[in-house]
Design a protein around this motif. Sequence first.
Motif, PDB file in Angstrom:
ATOM      1  N   LYS A  25       0.868  -0.758  -0.314  1.00  0.00           N
ATOM      2  CA  LYS A  25      -0.155  -0.131  -0.245  1.00  0.00           C
ATOM      3  C   LYS A  25       0.639   1.616   0.205  1.00  0.00           C
ATOM      4  O   LYS A  25       0.555   2.440  -0.806  1.00  0.00           O
ATOM      5  CB  LYS A  25      -0.966   0.141   1.194  1.00  0.00           C
ATOM      6  CG  LYS A  25      -2.257  -1.224   1.198  1.00  0.00           C
ATOM      7  CD  LYS A  25      -2.806  -1.085   2.280  1.00  0.00           C
ATOM      8  CE  LYS A  25      -3.636  -2.004   2.422  1.00  0.00           C
ATOM      9  NZ  LYS A  25      -4.423  -2.481   3.867  1.00  0.00           N
ATOM     10  N   ALA A  31       2.373   1.846  -3.116  1.00  0.00           N
ATOM     11  CA  ALA A  31       1.595   2.072  -4.448  1.00  0.00           C
ATOM     12  C   ALA A  31       0.957   3.944  -4.000  1.00  0.00           C
ATOM     13  O   ALA A  31       1.114   4.486  -5.463  1.00  0.00           O
ATOM     14  CB  ALA A  31      -0.191   1.699  -3.915  1.00  0.00           C
ATOM     15  N   VAL A  32       0.556   3.873  -2.907  1.00  0.00           N
ATOM     16  CA  VAL A  32       0.761   6.260  -2.347  1.00  0.00           C
ATOM     17  C   VAL A  32       1.971   7.156  -3.262  1.00  0.00           C
ATOM     18  O   VAL A  32       2.258   6.939  -3.643  1.00  0.00           O
ATOM     19  CB  VAL A  32       0.574   5.780  -1.389  1.00  0.00           C
ATOM     20  CG1 VAL A  32       0.627   7.272  -0.911  1.00  0.00           C
ATOM     21  CG2 VAL A  32      -1.408   5.464  -0.684  1.00  0.00           C
ATOM     22  N   SER A  45       4.378   5.165  -5.711  1.00  0.00           N
ATOM     23  CA  SER A  45       4.321   5.863  -7.304  1.00  0.00           C
ATOM     24  C   SER A  45       3.363   6.871  -7.970  1.00  0.00           C
ATOM     25  O   SER A  45       3.896   7.502  -8.518  1.00  0.00           O
ATOM     26  CB  SER A  45       3.876   4.491  -7.452  1.00  0.00           C
ATOM     27  OG  SER A  45       4.997   3.147  -6.600  1.00  0.00           O
ATOM     28  N   ILE A  46       1.943   6.665  -6.794  1.00  0.00           N
ATOM     29  CA  ILE A  46       0.856   7.472  -7.781  1.00  0.00           C
ATOM     30  C   ILE A  46       2.031   9.141  -7.117  1.00  0.00           C
ATOM     31  O   ILE A  46       1.791   9.827  -8.158  1.00  0.00           O
ATOM     32  CB  ILE A  46      -0.105   7.224  -6.231  1.00  0.00           C
ATOM     33  CG1 ILE A  46      -0.588   6.087  -7.426  1.00  0.00           C
ATOM     34  CG2 ILE A  46      -0.866   8.416  -6.701  1.00  0.00           C
ATOM     35  CD1 ILE A  46      -1.671   5.357  -6.508  1.00  0.00           C
ATOM     36  N   GLU A  71       2.483   4.579 -12.220  1.00  0.00           N
ATOM     37  CA  GLU A  71       1.103   3.352 -11.894  1.00  0.00           C
ATOM     38  C   GLU A  71       1.464   2.639 -10.387  1.00  0.00           C
ATOM     39  O   GLU A  71       2.899   2.946 -10.486  1.00  0.00           O
ATOM     40  CB  GLU A  71       1.144   1.897 -12.869  1.00  0.00           C
ATOM     41  CG  GLU A  71       0.705   2.552 -14.753  1.00  0.00           C
ATOM     42  CD  GLU A  71       0.709   1.640 -15.631  1.00  0.00           C
ATOM     43  OE1 GLU A  71       1.559   0.313 -15.251  1.00  0.00           O
ATOM     44  OE2 GLU A  71       0.206   1.547 -16.568  1.00  0.00           O
ATOM     45  N   GLU A  72       0.311   2.747  -9.745  1.00  0.00           N
ATOM     46  CA  GLU A  72       0.824   2.326  -8.439  1.00  0.00           C
ATOM     47  C   GLU A  72       1.539   0.881  -7.725  1.00  0.00           C
ATOM     48  O   GLU A  72       1.550   0.771  -7.045  1.00  0.00           O
ATOM     49  CB  GLU A  72      -1.265   2.531  -7.949  1.00  0.00           C
ATOM     50  CG  GLU A  72      -2.179   0.984  -7.942  1.00  0.00           C
ATOM     51  CD  GLU A  72      -2.701   0.744  -7.714  1.00  0.00           C
ATOM     52  OE1 GLU A  72      -3.826  -0.319  -7.230  1.00  0.00           O
ATOM     53  OE2 GLU A  72      -3.922   1.796  -7.483  1.00  0.00           O
TER      54      GLU A  72
END
Length: 290
Positions: free
Chosen positions: A108, A111-112, A114-115, A120-121
Amino acid sequence: MDWGVMHLVNHGIPDELIERVKKAGDAFFELPLEEKEKYANDQVSGKIQGYGSKLANNASGQLEWEDYFFHLIFPEDKRDLSIWPKYPADYTVATSEYAKLLRGLATKIMAVLSIGLGLEEGRLEKEVGGIEELLLQMKINYYPKCPQPELALGVEAHTDVSALTFILHNMVPGLQLFYEEKWVTAKCVPNSIIMHIGDTIEILSNRKYKSILHRGLVNKEKVRISWAVFCEPPKEKIVLKPLPETVSETEPPLFPPRTFQQHIEHKLFRRLKKVDAWWLHMLLFYMFYG
């Protein structure tokens, strides 16, 4: 992210489980020395997993004041349970459950991040090895009461080579971050997990995310314990370099391509110029798992 570190709350890992992990670690360090030494590591032979103790002058001339237990906790098929403490009985169960949930939390967080880079997450997680290859290494740091804390450090100043580092603590302050040319003591927030960026994410993001310099202090009145989990890419399979999306004509790449192992060796080489030879056989582990 100027600091490269934050307190995570509402992280989804039950407080009850975290307390079990802490109680299990605390109980191990309360064992008699002869019991703990049954799990002793051997830095000289390259066996870094297990129990160890640091009581020596570091490169800055300060006394290091720490016991620790270090072992790989995820993926499950790469663990060596034979060196995990048999006492307390809940150690393996609680630590294994925590490792699974922490691995999901790492997904998680990446993913944050990456954004935040406009990617892409799943991109950063893929770049550090994904579910199959990313390793979670736990180091429990036990800092006894120190009669002269001004003369000692738990862990000297360093940055982590990891992608991410997650830290639990026993609510005794001691983690310090070097920010704007001064040392700042991190607050102890109940039911939180401290998370900070490591060198790997700093490289991939071309320093848009920073791996912060930090150190650990000791305490005169209280025992301080921390549970640090380092999320690491495979040593040789991946070449770490700034992602193309983070580079431009005005923001050229700040890091040359290197494998994770080569990055570790590069940091070690720079450090060797500053320390005495007797120190060297212990340096690699101590530098990167502070």
